[in-house]
Design a protein around this motif. Sequence first.
Motif, PDB file in Angstrom:
ATOM      1  N   PRO A 159       0.812  -1.223   0.000  1.00  0.00           N
ATOM      2  CA  PRO A 159       0.000   0.000   0.000  1.00  0.00           C
ATOM      3  C   PRO A 159       0.843   1.270   0.000  1.00  0.00           C
ATOM      4  CG  PRO A 159       0.043  -0.927   2.184  1.00  0.00           C
ATOM      5  CD  PRO A 159       0.821  -1.865   1.307  1.00  0.00           C
ATOM      6  N   GLY A 193       3.076   2.700   3.328  1.00  0.00           N
ATOM      7  CA  GLY A 193       3.082   1.823   4.509  1.00  0.00           C
ATOM      8  C   GLY A 193       3.315   0.388   4.117  1.00  0.00           C
ATOM      9  N   GLY A 194       2.484  -0.473   4.642  1.00  0.00           N
ATOM     10  CA  GLY A 194       2.614  -1.888   4.322  1.00  0.00           C
ATOM     11  C   GLY A 194       3.356  -2.669   5.380  1.00  0.00           C
ATOM     12  N   VAL A 195       3.771  -1.991   6.439  1.00  0.00           N
ATOM     13  CA  VAL A 195       4.438  -2.705   7.532  1.00  0.00           C
ATOM     14  C   VAL A 195       3.837  -2.245   8.862  1.00  0.00           C
ATOM     15  CG1 VAL A 195       6.638  -2.968   6.308  1.00  0.00           C
ATOM     16  CG2 VAL A 195       6.277  -0.981   7.731  1.00  0.00           C
ATOM     17  N   VAL A 196       3.967  -3.104   9.870  1.00  0.00           N
ATOM     18  CA  VAL A 196       3.508  -2.730  11.218  1.00  0.00           C
ATOM     19  C   VAL A 196       4.697  -2.075  11.918  1.00  0.00           C
ATOM     20  CG1 VAL A 196       2.490  -3.550  13.381  1.00  0.00           C
ATOM     21  CG2 VAL A 196       1.900  -4.663  11.220  1.00  0.00           C
ATOM     22  N   ASN A 243       5.454  -0.965  14.842  1.00  0.00           N
ATOM     23  CA  ASN A 243       5.926  -1.314  16.188  1.00  0.00           C
ATOM     24  C   ASN A 243       6.651  -2.664  16.228  1.00  0.00           C
ATOM     25  OD1 ASN A 243       3.680   0.571  16.366  1.00  0.00           O
ATOM     26  ND2 ASN A 243       4.002   0.440  18.554  1.00  0.00           N
ATOM     27  N   LEU A 244       6.592  -3.406  15.137  1.00  0.00           N
ATOM     28  CA  LEU A 244       7.296  -4.692  15.086  1.00  0.00           C
ATOM     29  C   LEU A 244       8.680  -4.476  14.472  1.00  0.00           C
ATOM     30  CD1 LEU A 244       4.484  -7.096  13.768  1.00  0.00           C
ATOM     31  CD2 LEU A 244       5.037  -6.513  16.122  1.00  0.00           C
ATOM     32  N   GLU A 301      10.257  -9.403  12.394  1.00  0.00           N
ATOM     33  CA  GLU A 301       8.875  -9.755  12.762  1.00  0.00           C
ATOM     34  C   GLU A 301       7.902  -9.412  11.629  1.00  0.00           C
ATOM     35  OE1 GLU A 301       8.816  -9.439  17.650  1.00  0.00           O
ATOM     36  OE2 GLU A 301       8.585  -7.600  16.468  1.00  0.00           O
ATOM     37  N   LEU A 346       5.619 -12.086   9.888  1.00  0.00           N
ATOM     38  CA  LEU A 346       4.170 -11.918  10.085  1.00  0.00           C
ATOM     39  C   LEU A 346       3.366 -12.494   8.929  1.00  0.00           C
ATOM     40  CD1 LEU A 346       1.826 -10.620  11.703  1.00  0.00           C
ATOM     41  CD2 LEU A 346       2.242  -8.524  10.420  1.00  0.00           C
ATOM     42  N   ILE A 347       3.852 -12.278   7.729  1.00  0.00           N
ATOM     43  CA  ILE A 347       3.085 -12.675   6.547  1.00  0.00           C
ATOM     44  C   ILE A 347       3.169 -14.193   6.296  1.00  0.00           C
ATOM     45  CG2 ILE A 347       4.892 -12.350   4.794  1.00  0.00           C
ATOM     46  CD1 ILE A 347       2.753 -10.975   3.058  1.00  0.00           C
ATOM     47  N   GLN A 354      15.835  -4.275  14.157  1.00  0.00           N
ATOM     48  CA  GLN A 354      15.477  -2.856  14.317  1.00  0.00           C
ATOM     49  C   GLN A 354      13.956  -2.691  14.209  1.00  0.00           C
ATOM     50  OE1 GLN A 354      18.174  -0.319  12.212  1.00  0.00           O
ATOM     51  NE2 GLN A 354      16.679   1.348  12.084  1.00  0.00           N
ATOM     52  N   SER A 377      11.511   2.900  13.007  1.00  0.00           N
ATOM     53  CA  SER A 377      12.708   3.744  13.021  1.00  0.00           C
ATOM     54  C   SER A 377      13.396   3.782  11.644  1.00  0.00           C
ATOM     55  CB  SER A 377      13.693   3.254  14.088  1.00  0.00           C
ATOM     56  OG  SER A 377      14.155   1.966  13.748  1.00  0.00           O
ATOM     57  N   ARG A 428       8.757  -7.877   1.740  1.00  0.00           N
ATOM     58  CA  ARG A 428       7.764  -8.755   2.373  1.00  0.00           C
ATOM     59  C   ARG A 428       6.831  -9.357   1.314  1.00  0.00           C
ATOM     60  NH1 ARG A 428       3.722  -6.593   6.865  1.00  0.00           N
ATOM     61  NH2 ARG A 428       2.535  -6.068   5.021  1.00  0.00           N
ATOM     62  N   LEU A 449       2.714 -12.825  17.240  1.00  0.00           N
ATOM     63  CA  LEU A 449       2.913 -11.780  16.227  1.00  0.00           C
ATOM     64  C   LEU A 449       1.588 -11.300  15.658  1.00  0.00           C
ATOM     65  CD1 LEU A 449       5.909 -12.604  13.877  1.00  0.00           C
ATOM     66  CD2 LEU A 449       5.514 -10.555  15.231  1.00  0.00           C
ATOM     67  N   GLN A 450       0.691 -12.258  15.434  1.00  0.00           N
ATOM     68  CA  GLN A 450      -0.607 -11.919  14.844  1.00  0.00           C
ATOM     69  C   GLN A 450      -1.372 -10.987  15.796  1.00  0.00           C
ATOM     70  OE1 GLN A 450      -1.458 -13.920  11.767  1.00  0.00           O
ATOM     71  NE2 GLN A 450       0.698 -14.390  11.975  1.00  0.00           N
ATOM     72  N   ARG A 488      -0.111  -9.056  18.235  1.00  0.00           N
ATOM     73  CA  ARG A 488       0.555  -7.757  18.374  1.00  0.00           C
ATOM     74  C   ARG A 488       0.335  -6.882  17.149  1.00  0.00           C
ATOM     75  NH1 ARG A 488       5.984 -10.182  19.458  1.00  0.00           N
ATOM     76  NH2 ARG A 488       6.855  -8.154  18.992  1.00  0.00           N
ATOM     77  N   HIS A 525      -1.468  -3.295  17.286  1.00  0.00           N
ATOM     78  CA  HIS A 525      -0.742  -2.072  16.922  1.00  0.00           C
ATOM     79  C   HIS A 525      -1.372  -1.376  15.714  1.00  0.00           C
ATOM     80  CE1 HIS A 525       2.325  -2.514  19.836  1.00  0.00           C
ATOM     81  NE2 HIS A 525       2.852  -3.586  19.322  1.00  0.00           N
ATOM     82  N   ASP A 526      -1.701  -2.153  14.687  1.00  0.00           N
ATOM     83  CA  ASP A 526      -2.178  -1.539  13.446  1.00  0.00           C
ATOM     84  C   ASP A 526      -2.995  -2.574  12.663  1.00  0.00           C
ATOM     85  OD1 ASP A 526      -2.505  -0.302  10.998  1.00  0.00           O
ATOM     86  OD2 ASP A 526      -0.514   0.622  11.021  1.00  0.00           O
ATOM     87  N   GLU A 549      -2.712  -2.582   8.640  1.00  0.00           N
ATOM     88  CA  GLU A 549      -1.492  -3.199   8.095  1.00  0.00           C
ATOM     89  C   GLU A 549      -1.500  -4.699   8.358  1.00  0.00           C
ATOM     90  OE1 GLU A 549       0.081  -1.639   6.100  1.00  0.00           O
ATOM     91  OE2 GLU A 549       0.104   0.477   6.626  1.00  0.00           O
ATOM     92  N   ILE A 597      -3.522  -6.328   5.748  1.00  0.00           N
ATOM     93  CA  ILE A 597      -2.789  -6.389   4.474  1.00  0.00           C
ATOM     94  C   ILE A 597      -1.781  -7.545   4.491  1.00  0.00           C
ATOM     95  CG2 ILE A 597      -1.090  -5.120   3.057  1.00  0.00           C
ATOM     96  CD1 ILE A 597      -2.731  -2.569   3.811  1.00  0.00           C
ATOM     97  N   ALA A 598      -1.260  -7.855   5.701  1.00  0.00           N
ATOM     98  CA  ALA A 598      -0.323  -8.989   5.819  1.00  0.00           C
ATOM     99  C   ALA A 598      -1.070 -10.318   5.946  1.00  0.00           C
ATOM    100  CB  ALA A 598       0.587  -8.785   7.023  1.00  0.00           C
ATOM    101  N   VAL A 615      19.189   4.111  17.273  1.00  0.00           N
ATOM    102  CA  VAL A 615      18.598   3.468  16.104  1.00  0.00           C
ATOM    103  C   VAL A 615      19.005   4.150  14.804  1.00  0.00           C
ATOM    104  CG1 VAL A 615      16.563   2.276  16.931  1.00  0.00           C
ATOM    105  CG2 VAL A 615      16.486   4.741  16.679  1.00  0.00           C
TER     106      VAL A 615
END
Lengths: 256, 300
Positions: free
Chosen positions: A97, A100-103, A105-106, A110, A114-115, A151, A155, A168, B168-169, B171, B175-176, B179, B182-183, B300
Motif C-alpha cells: 500500500p 506503509g505496508g508494515v507494522v 511497532n514490530l 517480525e 508476520l506474513i 530494528q 525507526s 515482504r 505476532l498476529q 501484536r 498495533h495496526d 497493516e 494487508i499482511a 537506532v
Amino acid sequence: MTATSPSAAEPSEYAELQISGLTAGYTSVDVLRDASLVVGAGEVVLLTGHNGAGKSCLVETVFGLIAPSSGTITWLGEDITGLSPRALLKRGIVLVPQGGGVVKNLTVWENLQLIAPNLAVDRSKSAKSEANNAAYAVLDQVPFLAERRNQIAGSLSGGQLRLLSIARALIAQPKLLIIDEPFLGLSGTSGDLILDLFDQMQQLGDRFSVIVVEQQLFRLTGRIDRYYAMNQGQIIRNGDGEELWSLDTEELWSLS
Amino acid sequence: MSYQLFLQVFANGLFTGILFGGIAVALAVCNLADRSLHVAIGSVIALVAYFWLAIIRGELPVVLGFVLLVGIALAGNLICLAIYRWLSRRGVNAEGIVVASFGLLIAGNSALELIYGTELESMRAPWLQGNVKLGVVRFYYGDLLMSVVVLSMMAGLWAALRFGGLSLQLRSVFHDSREAAIAGVNIPMIQVLAYCFSAVLVIIIALAIGSRSSVHPHMGFFPLLIGIAALVTGGLGSVRSAFLSGVAMGIIWDFVGIYFGTVWQFASVFGILAVVLLTAPEGLFSLKFRWRRKATKHSV
C-alpha cells in the motif's frame, strides 16, 4: 496512439485479472465509478491519474480493503469480489500500500515473519515451514534488511520502509503484485533501490503480473506493458506501454 | 490512623484496584482488537450476575453453573461484537459504533429492569464472603479468588503476546489492524479471541461486584465508568497501562473513602483523569513512550 474508452476493457482470453464495472467508495460517496480493466499474465500495468482520481480506491477494492457497491473482480476465472485480504493473499495477490505496508511497532524480522503463516493454503506444518523459509530467503536476497533485522520498523526511513514492504511481498511469491505509489516522497537513490528490487523480482522464476499505481511516469520508462489513466473515479484512457511513451510531455503531464 | 487500619485499607484498595484493572483490561483488549469502546460490557456484567442468581436459585451443580455462566458471558460479548462488525461493514465509523454500544447498554439494562425489576438482590455466594486473617490484615475469599483469576489472565495474556505462533498476529492487530489485514492476519479471529478473553474477565468482575455490594440491572454502569477512566488515564493502546492505572485508582478509591468519605471517591478518580487529560492527553502510556523514544533516539 490509441486512446480507448473504458468499455474497451472487454473480457479477454489472456486476462488473469478482470475488473468489470467496479463502483466503490470510502464512505457512502462513491469514489470509483464503473471502472473496468484487465491484467494479462506477466503484464506490468500502470494505473495513473491526478490526486483524488480514485487509483488507491481501485487497488484497495481489488485487495478487499473496501467493499464494492457494484461490479465484479475475477482472478484466473474465479469471482473474488469482496473476498478478504487474507483470502486474496492465499491466492497469490499481494498489495504494497501507499506509504506503509508494515507494522511499525514490530521489528524488521517480525514484519517479514508476520506474513509467512498467513500464506499457507492449508494448516500443515510443511506449508507453514515453506512460507517461513521464504522469509529467510528474502533476508539473503536483501542484505540491507538482514543488517537491520532486529530494528523496529518505525525507526526506518521512508525509502527503507518501502523496501521492507516490497521485500515482504517477495515472501508471498505473488502471482499478482499491486504496488501503490512506490516512489512517493522518495529521493532518487531510494527510488533506484526500489527499481533494482523490482527488476530482481521480475527476473525471479515465473514472471508475475504487476499493477503499479504511479504519478512519476519517468521512473517506469520501458517497464510498462499497458497503462490505464483515471480521472474523477473513472478510467478515461488506456493503451499499451509503447503508446504511452510516444505521447508528448504535455499529454503525459495531463494523464498523471 | 493506626498502621493496622492503614494496611487493611491498602490491602482492600489493592483488591479494588485489581478489580478496576480487570475491568479496564476487559475494555482495553476489545478496544485494541476492533478500535471500538465496548460500553455494552456494562449490560453483560449485569446479565452474568443475574444468571448466576438463577443458577443458585435453580440449585444447579457449581461446575455446570460455571459452564453456563461462561456460555452466557461469551454469548453476550460475541453478540455485541457481531453487531459492531455488522455496523462496520455498513460503513459506520468507530465513533458511530461507540454510540451503538451505548444503545446496547441502555437496551440491555432496560430489558433486565423489565424482567427483574429494580430491587437490589443479594449475590448468595457465602463461599465468596468468608475471610481469613493473616497478621493484622483480613482477606476475603471473594477478593482472593477474583485477584487470582484476574492476575492469571493477565499473565496468560502477557505470555500470549510474547510467545507462540499467535503472538505476532495478536501484536500486529493490536498495533495496526489495517497493516495486519494487508499482511493476511485473520482479523475476525483475533477479535473473537479478544471478546472471549474479555467475557471471562466479565464473569469474575460480575461475581466480585455482586458479592461486594448487590445485584441490580444497572450494576455494570459503575465499573464501566471506572474502567473507561482507567483506560483513558493509562492511554488507549496499552493493556498493561490500563491495568496499572486501574490498580492505582482502586488504591486511591479506598483511601479516599476512608479519609474523606465515599462521596469523594468518584471525584478523586475523575480528578485524576482530568489532570492526566490536561497534562498528557494521550495517557500515561504515551508519556512513557515519548521518554523511551527520546532515550533510544541515537541508538537506532
